[in-house]
Design an enzyme around this catalytic site. Structure first.
Site, PDB file in Angstrom:
ATOM      1  N   GLU A 116       0.849  -1.105  -0.108  1.00 32.98           N
ATOM      2  CA  GLU A 116      -0.310  -0.075  -0.016  1.00 32.98           C
ATOM      3  C   GLU A 116       0.589   1.828  -0.272  1.00 32.98           C
ATOM      4  O   GLU A 116       0.279   1.905  -0.802  1.00 32.98           O
ATOM      5  CB  GLU A 116      -0.939  -0.344   1.160  1.00 32.98           C
ATOM      6  CG  GLU A 116      -2.353  -1.007   1.111  1.00 32.98           C
ATOM      7  CD  GLU A 116      -2.646  -0.654   0.126  1.00 32.98           C
ATOM      8  OE1 GLU A 116      -3.174   0.008  -0.839  1.00 32.98           O
ATOM      9  OE2 GLU A 116      -3.230  -1.465  -0.429  1.00 32.98           O
ATOM     10  N   CYS A 272     -16.716  10.035 -10.377  1.00 33.66           N
ATOM     11  CA  CYS A 272     -17.693  12.303 -10.611  1.00 33.66           C
ATOM     12  C   CYS A 272     -16.522  12.297 -10.849  1.00 33.66           C
ATOM     13  O   CYS A 272     -15.452  12.980  -9.991  1.00 33.66           O
ATOM     14  CB  CYS A 272     -18.066  11.765  -8.492  1.00 33.66           C
ATOM     15  SG  CYS A 272     -18.039  13.722  -8.187  1.00 33.66           S
ATOM     16  N   CYS A 279     -22.794  11.654 -13.660  1.00 33.92           N
ATOM     17  CA  CYS A 279     -24.153  11.335 -12.425  1.00 33.92           C
ATOM     18  C   CYS A 279     -25.096  10.487 -12.752  1.00 33.92           C
ATOM     19  O   CYS A 279     -25.637  10.224 -11.753  1.00 33.92           O
ATOM     20  CB  CYS A 279     -25.087  13.090 -12.501  1.00 33.92           C
ATOM     21  SG  CYS A 279     -23.603  13.588 -12.102  1.00 33.92           S
ATOM     22  N   CYS A 282     -23.998   7.442 -10.857  1.00 31.81           N
ATOM     23  CA  CYS A 282     -23.749   7.635  -9.438  1.00 31.81           C
ATOM     24  C   CYS A 282     -24.439   6.799  -8.836  1.00 31.81           C
ATOM     25  O   CYS A 282     -25.528   6.914  -8.382  1.00 31.81           O
ATOM     26  CB  CYS A 282     -23.443   9.008  -9.189  1.00 31.81           C
ATOM     27  SG  CYS A 282     -22.902   9.521  -7.686  1.00 31.81           S
ATOM     28  N   CYS A 288     -27.192  13.869  -3.697  1.00 35.69           N
ATOM     29  CA  CYS A 288     -26.106  15.058  -3.358  1.00 35.69           C
ATOM     30  C   CYS A 288     -26.212  16.311  -4.111  1.00 35.69           C
ATOM     31  O   CYS A 288     -27.383  16.440  -4.449  1.00 35.69           O
ATOM     32  CB  CYS A 288     -25.519  14.375  -4.885  1.00 35.69           C
ATOM     33  SG  CYS A 288     -24.040  15.274  -5.655  1.00 35.69           S
TER      34      CYS A 288
END
Length: 531
Positions: A116, A272, A279, A282, A288
């Site tokens: 990571e 996004c 949209c 999403c 939102c």
């Protein structure tokens, strides 16, 4: 893409936890809805049942008190819906990336954390081709700790932000030599103990590798949060940044913190997006506020909304809201949700110039070129480059200074053979550097066989695998383009040479930056370091 409706389902892989107690807690709660304390963390100043470490600092309490509730998640239902919808979408739509496959089978938490760290250094599109080679060469922290800086720079070459590769190795050595070979398990200790690890990197490692319920904010997450809560102010400002970190901590799922953080980043990277958000795809569109604002403005423009519309808006207690769109930049109907957030004008990079020369001589295995090593600190520390000097105001002075630098490394040289070939412009994170490119080919002379420490002769094949910057590779392409029978260009280089001026390529795109423009947006959360 499918837009999931359900919240988190059963059977998902649990996040690795740093302690047996947390692992048990995650297992017991993976199928249950988050408690009120889980969901309200970050919404109220104190919560008796909140996990240790999540209590807000006094300045954060003051900040929340001065912010309109319009920009907050105000109840458990909203938080729960956001978590569930985002995680369900992520389970169905997440990209198949090599480190995610590796993490599923990796039981050693230290090796998972090490992977990571590597991933947090740059963007997915950039790092994906480097990740496999890096992990094959140094599969453990112990392997990386025993490597030389030359080897690290060589494998890192082309990624940019070269100090991060160096600090990654410094961190590996510290873990091996001072921390018993084990990575710190929390975001706090990761940031305190490892060089070059900032708030974002620490949170990403702690949540993904060790299962700590800590939120993260990078450029993608910041954009998602700004749109979901209609925050139009500059996200790099201190006030807005604090607000975004508070929202991220409030939203992170305590049962699947690593998956949640990756899902938020994935949403910003694939749906996004900065300029053309999708949209309709999403998973949190219904939550939102930016999307709600777009619909409201469309109704107002069409005349379908009359009188006093029953639409929620920001209503600060006192004065101008510091999270809304700034008065100087009102709503732009053509931008839609891209109105959020508005970024401050980026400070232009400092402009510098230098002269650099590709010195070539014949060798037993083909032509050789001279490289010298940069200092171990500062810009491009420890990398190799062609001999270079700072820019001089006249061509005569420039040639004289450059020839002196060449002779310092290679001995007496014929000044009449020094040719100006063109220029290369390369933009680092904070410097726009123009290289005046020269070439000097040694023909009919005895080859130089010895050079001082810090210099070496390489074949062209060796050059392409050496620890050299992208800028030097651009310089070399200009030199190659001026050799007999060649005229080489590059869509990744901004170059000017006699060859390229004679035969311009129509539509050729100039790419000054190795990284995409949003990296600077992430600087406050990625703890950017000098290259």
């Amino acid at each position: 893409m499918r837009k999931p409706r359900a919240a988190v389902g059963s059977g998902h892989r649990k996040q690795a936890a740093s302690q047996e107690g947390r692992q048990k807690h995650a297992k017991n709660n993976s199928q249950a809805k988050p408690s009120a304390c889980d969901a309200c963390a970050g919404m109220i100043a104190e919560c008796p049942g909140a996990p240790a470490g999540l209590a807000r600092q006094p300045e954060e309490v003051v900040l929340q008190a001065s912010v309109s509730s319009y920009h907050l998640f105000r109840d458990v239902a909203e938080v729960t819906a956001f978590r569930g919808s985002l995680l369900s979408w992520y389970d169905q739509e997440k990209r198949d990336l090599p480190w995610r496959r590796r993490a599923e089978d990796e039981m050693d938490l230290d090796r998972r954390a090490y992977a990571e760290v590597m991933l947090q250094q740059t963007q997915v599109a950039t790092v994906i081709n480097y990740y496999t080679g890096w992990m094959q060469k140094w599969p453990t922290l112990q392997d990386l700790a025993s490597a030389s800086l030359e080897e690290v720079n060589q494998l890192w070459a082309g990624l940019g932000y070269y100090s991060r590769g160096r600090r990654l190795q410094e961190g590996a050595r510290k873990v091996v030599e001072e921390l018993g070979g084990h990575m710190p398990r929390t975001a706090e200790t990761l940031q305190q103990l490892l060089p070059g690890v900032g708030r974002y990197t620490a949170g990403a490692i702690a949540s993904i590798a060790f299962g700590q319920a800590t939120g993260v904010v990078d450029g993608n997450v910041a954009r998602v949060l700004c749109r979901v809560r209609a925050i139009g102010a500059d996200p790099s400002s201190t006030l807005v940044s604090q607000q975004l970190w508070g929202l991220a901590q409030q939203l992170v799922d305590p049962a699947r913190p690593g998956d949640f953080n990756q899902a938020a980043m994935e949403l910003g990277a694939t749906v996004c997006t900065p300029q053309r958000p999708l949209c309709s795809q999403c998973p949190v569109e219904s939550l939102c506020r930016a999307r709600q604002r777009v619909e409201q403005e469309q109704l107002l423009a069409s005349g379908s909304l009359s009188g006093s519309p029953d639409v929620e808006e920001c209503a600060p207690n006192t004065g101008q809201c510091h999270l809304c769109l700034p008065p100087s930049e009102p709503w732009d109907q053509t931008l839609g949700v891209v109105n959020f957030p508005r970024k401050a004008s980026r400070k232009p990079p400092r402009e510098e110039s230098s002269a650099t020369c590709v010195l070539e001589q014949p060798g037993a295995l083909g032509a050789q070129i001279l490289l010298v090593q940069r200092p171990n600190s500062g810009l491009l520390a420890g990398l190799w480059e062609f001999p270079s000097v700072t820019w001089e105001p006249s061509e005569q002075l420039q040639r004289k200074a450059l020839l002196q630098e060449l002779q310092r490394w290679a001995g007496p040289l014929p000044a009449t053979h020094l040719r100006h070939l063109g220029e290369v412009v390369h933009t680092f994170s904070h410097i726009k550097l123009t290289y005046q490119v020269y070439g000097l080919a040694l023909e009919g002379q005895t080859p130089v066989t010895t050079v001082p420490p810090g210099a070496r002769w390489l074949t062209q094949e060796e050059f392409h695998t050496a620890a050299v910057s992208t800028a030097m590779k651009k310089v070399f392409r200009v030199y190659q383009g001026q050799q007999p029978g060649t005229c080489m260009g590059s869509k990744r280089s901004q170059v000017s040479s006699p060859c390229s001026r004679k035969k311009p390529r129509m539509g050729q795109q100039v790419l000054d930056n190795f990284f995409r423009s949003h990296i600077s947006t992430d600087a406050h959360s990625l703890n950017s370091a000098a290259q």
